[in-house]
Design an enzyme around this catalytic site. Sequence first.
Site, PDB file in Angstrom:
ATOM      1  CB  SER A   4      -0.855  -0.012   1.268  1.00 43.74           C
ATOM      2  OG  SER A   4      -1.458   1.237   1.494  1.00 43.74           O
ATOM      3  CE1 TYR A  22      -4.590  -2.003   4.909  1.00 43.08           C
ATOM      4  CE2 TYR A  22      -3.332   0.003   4.518  1.00 43.08           C
ATOM      5  CZ  TYR A  22      -4.039  -1.084   4.031  1.00 43.08           C
ATOM      6  OH  TYR A  22      -4.192  -1.257   2.676  1.00 43.08           O
TER       7      TYR A  22
HETATM    8  P1  NAD Z   1     -11.383  -6.250  -0.352  1.00 40.77           P
HETATM    9  O1  NAD Z   1     -12.000  -6.079   0.997  1.00 40.77           O
HETATM   10  O2  NAD Z   1     -12.183  -5.949  -1.569  1.00 40.77           O
HETATM   11  O3  NAD Z   1     -10.783  -7.712  -0.516  1.00 40.77           O
HETATM   12  C1  NAD Z   1     -10.064  -8.339   0.514  1.00 40.77           C
HETATM   13  C2  NAD Z   1      -9.945  -9.809   0.207  1.00 40.77           C
HETATM   14  O4  NAD Z   1      -9.236 -10.445   1.289  1.00 40.77           O
HETATM   15  C3  NAD Z   1     -11.301 -10.520   0.097  1.00 40.77           C
HETATM   16  O5  NAD Z   1     -11.247 -11.504  -0.923  1.00 40.77           O
HETATM   17  C4  NAD Z   1     -11.430 -11.207   1.466  1.00 40.77           C
HETATM   18  O6  NAD Z   1     -12.288 -12.337   1.462  1.00 40.77           O
HETATM   19  C5  NAD Z   1      -9.983 -11.576   1.714  1.00 40.77           C
HETATM   20  N1  NAD Z   1      -9.709 -11.888   3.112  1.00 40.77           N
HETATM   21  C6  NAD Z   1      -9.933 -11.127   4.212  1.00 40.77           C
HETATM   22  N2  NAD Z   1      -9.582 -11.802   5.320  1.00 40.77           N
HETATM   23  C7  NAD Z   1      -9.112 -13.017   4.910  1.00 40.77           C
HETATM   24  C8  NAD Z   1      -8.606 -14.153   5.581  1.00 40.77           C
HETATM   25  N3  NAD Z   1      -8.507 -14.217   6.923  1.00 40.77           N
HETATM   26  N4  NAD Z   1      -8.233 -15.204   4.840  1.00 40.77           N
HETATM   27  C9  NAD Z   1      -8.342 -15.195   3.468  1.00 40.77           C
HETATM   28  N5  NAD Z   1      -8.816 -14.134   2.796  1.00 40.77           N
HETATM   29  C10 NAD Z   1      -9.203 -13.071   3.504  1.00 40.77           C
HETATM   30  O7  NAD Z   1     -10.059  -5.341  -0.297  1.00 40.77           O
HETATM   31  P2  NAD Z   1      -9.113  -4.734  -1.433  1.00 40.77           P
HETATM   32  O8  NAD Z   1      -9.282  -3.264  -1.403  1.00 40.77           O
HETATM   33  O9  NAD Z   1      -9.289  -5.473  -2.696  1.00 40.77           O
HETATM   34  O10 NAD Z   1      -7.678  -5.024  -0.771  1.00 40.77           O
HETATM   35  C11 NAD Z   1      -6.788  -6.014  -1.262  1.00 40.77           C
HETATM   36  C12 NAD Z   1      -5.390  -5.673  -0.794  1.00 40.77           C
HETATM   37  O11 NAD Z   1      -4.990  -4.415  -1.329  1.00 40.77           O
HETATM   38  C13 NAD Z   1      -5.237  -5.556   0.727  1.00 40.77           C
HETATM   39  O12 NAD Z   1      -4.015  -6.108   1.149  1.00 40.77           O
HETATM   40  C14 NAD Z   1      -5.242  -4.056   0.947  1.00 40.77           C
HETATM   41  O13 NAD Z   1      -4.545  -3.692   2.115  1.00 40.77           O
HETATM   42  C15 NAD Z   1      -4.516  -3.585  -0.306  1.00 40.77           C
HETATM   43  N6  NAD Z   1      -4.755  -2.187  -0.632  1.00 40.77           N
HETATM   44  C16 NAD Z   1      -6.007  -1.735  -0.907  1.00 40.77           C
HETATM   45  C17 NAD Z   1      -6.187  -0.397  -1.217  1.00 40.77           C
HETATM   46  C18 NAD Z   1      -7.531   0.171  -1.544  1.00 40.77           C
HETATM   47  O14 NAD Z   1      -7.633   1.400  -1.661  1.00 40.77           O
HETATM   48  N7  NAD Z   1      -8.574  -0.627  -1.729  1.00 40.77           N
HETATM   49  C19 NAD Z   1      -5.102   0.469  -1.229  1.00 40.77           C
HETATM   50  C20 NAD Z   1      -3.842  -0.033  -0.930  1.00 40.77           C
HETATM   51  C21 NAD Z   1      -3.675  -1.366  -0.643  1.00 40.77           C
END
Ligand code: NAD
Length: 260
Positions: A142, A155
């Site tokens: 991130s 986080y």
């Molecule tokens: P999201 O909530 O859409 O998806 C998260 C995924 O992780 C889902 O498939 C969920 O089922 C899975 N998950 C959660 N807990 C779990 C567990 N215990 N075991 C297995 N799977 C599990 O979120 P996203 O925005 O797609 O985020 C994905 C990644 O990207 C994360 O690591 C997040 O920190 C990172 N990220 C997101 C953003 C953003 O703005 N959305 C920005 C920077 C980084």
Amino acid sequence: MLKGKTAIITGSTSGIGAGIAKSLAEAGCHVVLNGFGNTEEIQALRSSLEKEFGVTVLYNGADMTKPDEIEAMLLDAEKTLGSIDIIVNNAGIQFVAPVDNFPVEKWDAILSINLTSAFHMIRVATPVMKRQKWGRIINIASAHALVASPFKSAYVAAKHGVAGLTKTVALELAEQGITCNAVCPGYVKTPLVEGQIASQAKERGITMEEVVRDVLLGAQPTKKFTTVEDLGALVAFLSSDAAQNITGAIIPADGGWTAH
Ligand code: NAD
């Protein structure tokens, strides 16, 4: 581009992970989906990727807080698909609260899912990749791997940890045909971000519209969200032979946020 390779993407039932799964399937990879969610929706995603791209798509519901389930998922993927070529450590959760009021169980869950699961994935996949003399480890970190924001202590700590893990693993595997890189998205409109708009508004005493304009897009000079398609394309590139000498890189995809 990646025809016949196998890719395991944690947290790929939603958001960024689902976008990466689509992009890697499109590039010719057989894919293991992972994450929680509605069984019918997961099956629909699985079969739509198989039909659209003519690859094998499996689903494994391993809980990223459970090392034995992570290990079983990887070993099963190797047995069923014949190799472990690409792992994308993407599963992640978020929780927003002041540090002196941060629920201990939320701290533990965030460290476990966002950081420690990547260690277990790498720990188990690496011996297989070493035997193959080829591998790609891509950690979805991130912008918060590079800079902090208030109320996100767990986080930010976890994501900075992912950056350190990425660099260490890259050095250890540098001569073995295995690269390890981190992708650092800015804000992407997924359920993870949608879910924090209301809590940020409460913590900061502002409206939800102000959170989007001033806090989320306020951080990004382009004033645009990064998209799941942008990230899928970047992961496909990092998986390709063209990226064979890119390793240990912490790559922002954040609209200029961390250029400040
Ligand atoms: P999201 O909530 O859409 O998806 C998260 C995924 O992780 C889902 O498939 C969920 O089922 C899975 N998950 C959660 N807990 C779990 C567990 N215990 N075991 C297995 N799977 C599990 O979120 P996203 O925005 O797609 O985020 C994905 C990644 O990207 C994360 O690591 C997040 O920190 C990172 N990220 C997101 C953003 C953003 O703005 N959305 C920005 C920077 C980084």
